[in-house]
Design a protein around this motif. Sequence first.
Motif, PDB file in Angstrom:
ATOM      1  N   SER A 101      10.245  16.443 -34.079  1.00 44.18           N
ATOM      2  CA  SER A 101       9.405  17.454 -33.449  1.00 44.18           C
ATOM      3  C   SER A 101       9.061  17.135 -31.992  1.00 44.18           C
ATOM      4  CB  SER A 101       8.123  17.660 -34.259  1.00 44.18           C
ATOM      5  OG  SER A 101       7.484  16.435 -34.449  1.00 44.18           O
ATOM      6  N   ARG A 102       9.612  16.075 -31.434  1.00 46.95           N
ATOM      7  CA  ARG A 102       9.367  15.828 -30.015  1.00 46.95           C
ATOM      8  C   ARG A 102      10.496  15.099 -29.294  1.00 46.95           C
ATOM      9  NH1 ARG A 102       5.095  11.922 -31.994  1.00 46.95           N
ATOM     10  NH2 ARG A 102       6.103   9.885 -31.933  1.00 46.95           N
ATOM     11  N   GLY A 103      11.520  14.716 -30.033  1.00 48.45           N
ATOM     12  CA  GLY A 103      12.599  13.950 -29.406  1.00 48.45           C
ATOM     13  C   GLY A 103      13.554  14.831 -28.612  1.00 48.45           C
ATOM     14  N   HIS A 104      14.357  14.177 -27.790  1.00 51.79           N
ATOM     15  CA  HIS A 104      15.346  14.874 -26.980  1.00 51.79           C
ATOM     16  C   HIS A 104      16.693  14.207 -27.229  1.00 51.79           C
ATOM     17  CE1 HIS A 104      17.091  16.911 -23.490  1.00 51.79           C
ATOM     18  NE2 HIS A 104      17.705  15.769 -23.256  1.00 51.79           N
ATOM     19  N   LEU A 105      17.709  15.000 -27.507  1.00 50.05           N
ATOM     20  CA  LEU A 105      19.042  14.431 -27.710  1.00 50.05           C
ATOM     21  C   LEU A 105      20.057  15.192 -26.870  1.00 50.05           C
ATOM     22  CD1 LEU A 105      19.379  13.797 -31.571  1.00 50.05           C
ATOM     23  CD2 LEU A 105      19.303  12.070 -29.758  1.00 50.05           C
ATOM     24  N   ASN A 106      20.824  14.431 -26.100  1.00 49.13           N
ATOM     25  CA  ASN A 106      21.993  14.976 -25.424  1.00 49.13           C
ATOM     26  C   ASN A 106      23.180  14.247 -26.034  1.00 49.13           C
ATOM     27  OD1 ASN A 106      24.194  15.395 -23.744  1.00 49.13           O
ATOM     28  ND2 ASN A 106      22.907  15.665 -21.938  1.00 49.13           N
ATOM     29  N   ILE A 107      24.016  14.991 -26.765  1.00 50.93           N
ATOM     30  CA  ILE A 107      25.079  14.328 -27.518  1.00 50.93           C
ATOM     31  C   ILE A 107      26.430  14.415 -26.813  1.00 50.93           C
ATOM     32  CG2 ILE A 107      23.942  14.470 -29.752  1.00 50.93           C
ATOM     33  CD1 ILE A 107      25.679  16.944 -30.349  1.00 50.93           C
ATOM     34  N   GLU A 108      26.439  14.812 -25.555  1.00 50.80           N
ATOM     35  CA  GLU A 108      27.682  14.766 -24.788  1.00 50.80           C
ATOM     36  C   GLU A 108      27.999  13.301 -24.520  1.00 50.80           C
ATOM     37  OE1 GLU A 108      30.587  15.762 -23.987  1.00 50.80           O
ATOM     38  OE2 GLU A 108      30.125  17.398 -22.615  1.00 50.80           O
ATOM     39  N   ARG A 126      19.413  19.336 -27.241  1.00 55.42           N
ATOM     40  CA  ARG A 126      18.243  20.022 -27.786  1.00 55.42           C
ATOM     41  C   ARG A 126      17.026  19.116 -27.672  1.00 55.42           C
ATOM     42  NH1 ARG A 126      19.725  23.720 -33.214  1.00 55.42           N
ATOM     43  NH2 ARG A 126      21.471  24.816 -32.225  1.00 55.42           N
ATOM     44  N   THR A 127      15.865  19.751 -27.563  1.00 53.75           N
ATOM     45  CA  THR A 127      14.591  19.042 -27.593  1.00 53.75           C
ATOM     46  C   THR A 127      13.806  19.578 -28.778  1.00 53.75           C
ATOM     47  OG1 THR A 127      14.607  18.877 -25.183  1.00 53.75           O
ATOM     48  CG2 THR A 127      12.495  18.480 -26.283  1.00 53.75           C
ATOM     49  N   GLY A 128      13.352  18.683 -29.634  1.00 47.66           N
ATOM     50  CA  GLY A 128      12.601  19.118 -30.803  1.00 47.66           C
ATOM     51  C   GLY A 128      11.168  19.490 -30.434  1.00 47.66           C
ATOM     52  N   VAL A 133      12.151  22.110 -34.948  1.00 47.26           N
ATOM     53  CA  VAL A 133      12.522  20.692 -35.033  1.00 47.26           C
ATOM     54  C   VAL A 133      14.011  20.531 -34.739  1.00 47.26           C
ATOM     55  CG1 VAL A 133      10.705  20.056 -36.672  1.00 47.26           C
ATOM     56  CG2 VAL A 133      12.938  20.842 -37.527  1.00 47.26           C
ATOM     57  N   LEU A 134      14.383  19.345 -34.300  1.00 45.65           N
ATOM     58  CA  LEU A 134      15.799  19.018 -34.125  1.00 45.65           C
ATOM     59  C   LEU A 134      16.495  19.147 -35.484  1.00 45.65           C
ATOM     60  CD1 LEU A 134      15.543  15.854 -31.843  1.00 45.65           C
ATOM     61  CD2 LEU A 134      16.508  18.075 -31.211  1.00 45.65           C
ATOM     62  N   ASN A 135      17.779  19.467 -35.438  1.00 43.08           N
ATOM     63  CA  ASN A 135      18.555  19.646 -36.673  1.00 43.08           C
ATOM     64  C   ASN A 135      18.271  18.482 -37.629  1.00 43.08           C
ATOM     65  OD1 ASN A 135      19.633  20.942 -34.362  1.00 43.08           O
ATOM     66  ND2 ASN A 135      21.550  21.316 -35.430  1.00 43.08           N
TER      67      ASN A 135
END
Length: 375
Positions: A101-108, A126-128, A133-135
């Motif tokens: 609910s608050r993390g940030h993920l860049n999966i490139e 995406r940013t949760g 929420v993130l996936n």
Amino acid sequence: MWLLLVGVLSVISVTKACTPSITTVSGTHAPVTVCSGALIFADDFEEFDLEKWQHENTFAGGGNWEFQYYSNNRTNSFTHSGILFIRPSLTADQFGSAFLSRGHLNIEGGAPADRCTNPQWYGCERTGTVTHVLNPIKSARVRTVNSFSFRYGRVEVRAKMPAGDWLWPAIWLMPAFNSYGTWPSSGEIDLVESRGNRNMFHNGVHIGTQEAGSTLHYGPYPELNGWERAHWIRRNSAGYNSAFHRYQLEWTPDFLRFSIDDVELGRVTPGNGGFWEHGGFNRFPNLLNPWRYGTKMAPFDQKFYIIMNLAVGGTNGFFPDGVQNPVPKPWWNGSPAATTDFWNGQAGWLPTWNLNSNDGQDASLQVDYVRVWAL
Ligand SMILES: *[C@@H]1O[C@H](CO)[C@@H](O)[C@H](O)[C@H]1NC(C)=O
């Protein structure tokens, strides 16, 4: 001398035994010569050959706001004893639940095999938040997009469907080059899809593990799709999760035919009006038919590649609102917070996945082999 000559002639006749097929192929693992009836692509999963199977790396959710994050990770996809397993896990196992609910993920990623494979629908970054929420589920989707695509042939995949609430396995084919434009103009061939719920009913019918379906998607744009005229289901009271079955496609210049264990499920044999007429699109006189210069099989007269994945949930109605399930569906398809609602309902669905026993095999899509033959 005669014997030698006979020997030479028989070698020549053996090498000439290849009758050219109308099947066409491309990709790094496609045969150079396609002989009629020949096995042209196969995997028995004695090892996990990532030269054949490219992983998706994306949050995109398949265009249906599905709840999974696809990546290349041996927790979620692996071979063991000649079976490919696609197994779900919790994203929170890796990042902690607060992160959702608050993390940030860049999966490139930087390496060629780590690139994000689908940027659409916020698929790479995406940013949760508390409402989005993130996936929350990690899973896998693999495809032969670079290794093998083909036009016409016979396909057989021996597989066992997963069990567990809101799991959505799929073995399907997508157009390699979108020759008639983007989805659904170039078609989609769904060999098998099912739902993992063991006791889910809709209008009194079991639509969970006891049902498997095959579908064609085709149409001039997403809102005009003829799939309802090319969709078949079969029931199996033992559940498609209880045993391996052979899911089959026969695809010729005249028809597409789906079977399960050699029993026909359904087929389309379009007339001269092709899929335009089959879909009933000729009732719109102002629409331009993108397949008008193709064959009557268009858009199914071009090369397709194979995809296998395990998705979860989504908001497109594959899991209808109003289904009866031992633990009710935790999200509405119209909810802007569907992913959060699903995640907050984990006390209901997570125990049905049995992830902690037998390396999560109950909840895994299991594939024994994939075989493709030329016509
Ligand atoms: C693979 O998945 C596991 C389980 O979620 C996780 O602990 C691990 O960090 C992942 N590996 C990578 C490289 O992301």
